[in-house]
Motif scaffolding. Structure first.
Motif, PDB file in Angstrom:
ATOM      1  N   UNK A 202       0.560  -1.329   0.023  1.00 11.32           N
ATOM      2  CA  UNK A 202       0.019   0.647   0.372  1.00 11.32           C
ATOM      3  C   UNK A 202       0.821   1.103   0.323  1.00 11.32           C
ATOM      4  N   UNK A 203       0.202   2.367  -0.455  1.00  9.54           N
ATOM      5  CA  UNK A 203       1.160   3.611  -0.739  1.00  9.54           C
ATOM      6  C   UNK A 203       1.330   4.127   1.153  1.00  9.54           C
ATOM      7  N   UNK A 204       3.017   5.393   0.958  1.00 10.58           N
ATOM      8  CA  UNK A 204       3.107   5.649   1.825  1.00 10.58           C
ATOM      9  C   UNK A 204       1.362   7.219   1.914  1.00 10.58           C
ATOM     10  N   UNK A 205       1.934   7.149   2.915  1.00 10.69           N
ATOM     11  CA  UNK A 205       0.573   8.294   2.570  1.00 10.69           C
ATOM     12  C   UNK A 205       1.663   9.406   3.489  1.00 10.69           C
ATOM     13  N   UNK A 206       1.132  10.392   2.803  1.00 13.14           N
ATOM     14  CA  UNK A 206       2.247  11.689   2.835  1.00 13.14           C
ATOM     15  C   UNK A 206       0.384  12.921   3.917  1.00 13.14           C
TER      16      UNK A 206
ATOM     17  N   UNK B 193       9.406   5.608 -10.331  1.00  9.95           N
ATOM     18  CA  UNK B 193       8.212   5.823  -9.845  1.00  9.95           C
ATOM     19  C   UNK B 193       7.827   5.615  -8.327  1.00  9.95           C
ATOM     20  N   UNK B 194       6.934   6.134  -7.385  1.00  2.32           N
ATOM     21  CA  UNK B 194       7.170   6.037  -5.954  1.00  2.32           C
ATOM     22  C   UNK B 194       6.090   5.795  -5.479  1.00  2.32           C
ATOM     23  N   UNK B 195       5.300   5.269  -4.686  1.00  2.00           N
ATOM     24  CA  UNK B 195       4.219   4.186  -4.427  1.00  2.00           C
ATOM     25  C   UNK B 195       3.946   5.295  -3.338  1.00  2.00           C
ATOM     26  N   UNK B 196       3.370   6.456  -3.326  1.00  2.00           N
ATOM     27  CA  UNK B 196       2.590   7.203  -2.478  1.00  2.00           C
ATOM     28  C   UNK B 196       1.982   8.475  -2.449  1.00  2.00           C
ATOM     29  N   UNK B 197       0.852   8.519  -2.310  1.00  2.39           N
ATOM     30  CA  UNK B 197      -0.779   9.588  -1.780  1.00  2.39           C
ATOM     31  C   UNK B 197      -0.470  10.489  -0.327  1.00  2.39           C
TER      32      UNK B 197
ATOM     33  N   UNK C  65      -5.578   6.364   2.654  1.00  3.08           N
ATOM     34  CA  UNK C  65      -6.414   5.293   1.979  1.00  3.08           C
ATOM     35  C   UNK C  65      -6.720   5.280   0.530  1.00  3.08           C
ATOM     36  N   UNK C  66      -6.066   5.631  -0.145  1.00  2.00           N
ATOM     37  CA  UNK C  66      -6.146   5.844  -1.773  1.00  2.00           C
ATOM     38  C   UNK C  66      -4.485   5.348  -1.513  1.00  2.00           C
ATOM     39  N   UNK C  67      -4.309   4.467  -2.928  1.00  2.00           N
ATOM     40  CA  UNK C  67      -3.033   3.793  -3.274  1.00  2.00           C
ATOM     41  C   UNK C  67      -3.057   4.376  -4.566  1.00  2.00           C
ATOM     42  N   UNK C  68      -1.197   4.923  -5.592  1.00  2.00           N
ATOM     43  CA  UNK C  68      -1.183   5.791  -6.197  1.00  2.00           C
ATOM     44  C   UNK C  68       0.534   6.328  -6.235  1.00  2.00           C
TER      45      UNK C  68
END
Length: 215
Positions: free
Chosen positions: A1-5, A132-136, A140-143
């Motif tokens: 899951x994306x890291x939430x920022x 590419x970086x798995x961040x949002x 609760x979103x994946x991006x």
């Protein structure tokens, strides 16, 4: 899951440190857009237009092992991202060659469907991404964010009805797979691939190499 920022301090140096520590997430980015969707929307209305979107998106999901990798839908366009580690674990396909072959088959099946006016034709871009970086920034979103997501989106401008645009990076990944599988391009959808094309894209400071496959 994306890291939430989600930092409230716009001048936060701590946020920069956190972002700089996030590892890249290499993988394949795919954009699928429905051709002439806007025109159909205005001419036919929500009932007919919405039905075609439903049919086409369901058809794409039915024929491909993509649903878990859909990042978002923006109106009549899908963004799909398949990280390398996820691709290696897939059952229906587990390499880059199988991705493009699956998409080619999907477009061909839509184009050749015996009952007309049930689906919209599609155009596609595919890029193999490293930056590419798995961040949002939305909870609760994946991006995914990065230079290569921008590249994949830019390639869509060179696509069209029943056309797949592939970056040279992705093409080389597919070639590696064909060598491992002892397959010739002539025996695959790459039999239709164009020679390499180099063009400049807005916002990208160097020429971009890509190829096209018309279905």
């Amino acid at each position: 899951m994306a890291v939430y920022i989600n930092h409230k301090d716009p001048a936060s140096r701590e946020l920069e440190k956190i972002l700089n520590k996030i590892p890249p997430c290499p993988g394949t980015c795919i954009f699928i857009d429905l051709v002439e969707s806007t025109g159909i929307k205005y001419k036919k209305g929500i009932g007919h237009w919405g039905k075609l979107i439903n049919n086409t998106f369901n058809f794409i999901s039915l024929l491909n092992d993509f649903p878990d990798n859909i990042v978002k839908g923006i109106g009549d366009e899908l963004m799909i991202y398949i990280p390398d580690d996820i691709l290696a674990k897939k059952e229906a396909f587990s390499n880059h060659y199988s991705i493009v072959e699956e998409i080619y088959s999907t477009l061909h099946n839509i184009k050749s469907f015996p009952v007309k006016n049930l689906f919209m034709d599609c155009k596609v871009s595919i890029h193999y991404c490293q930056n590419v970086y798995n961040i949002t920034y939305l909870k609760n979103y994946n991006d995914y964010y990065g230079k290569d997501i921008d590249m994949a989106a830019r390639l869509m401008s060179k696509s069209g009805k029943n056309r797949i645009v592939i970056s040279e990076n992705f093409y080389l990944k597919v070639k590696e797979d064909l060598e491992k599988l002892n397959l010739s391009e002539d025996d695959t959808c790459l039999a239709e691939v164009s020679p390499i094309i180099a063009e400049n894209f807005k916002g990208i400071p160097h020429p971009v190499n890509y190829r096209t496959i018309d279905v």
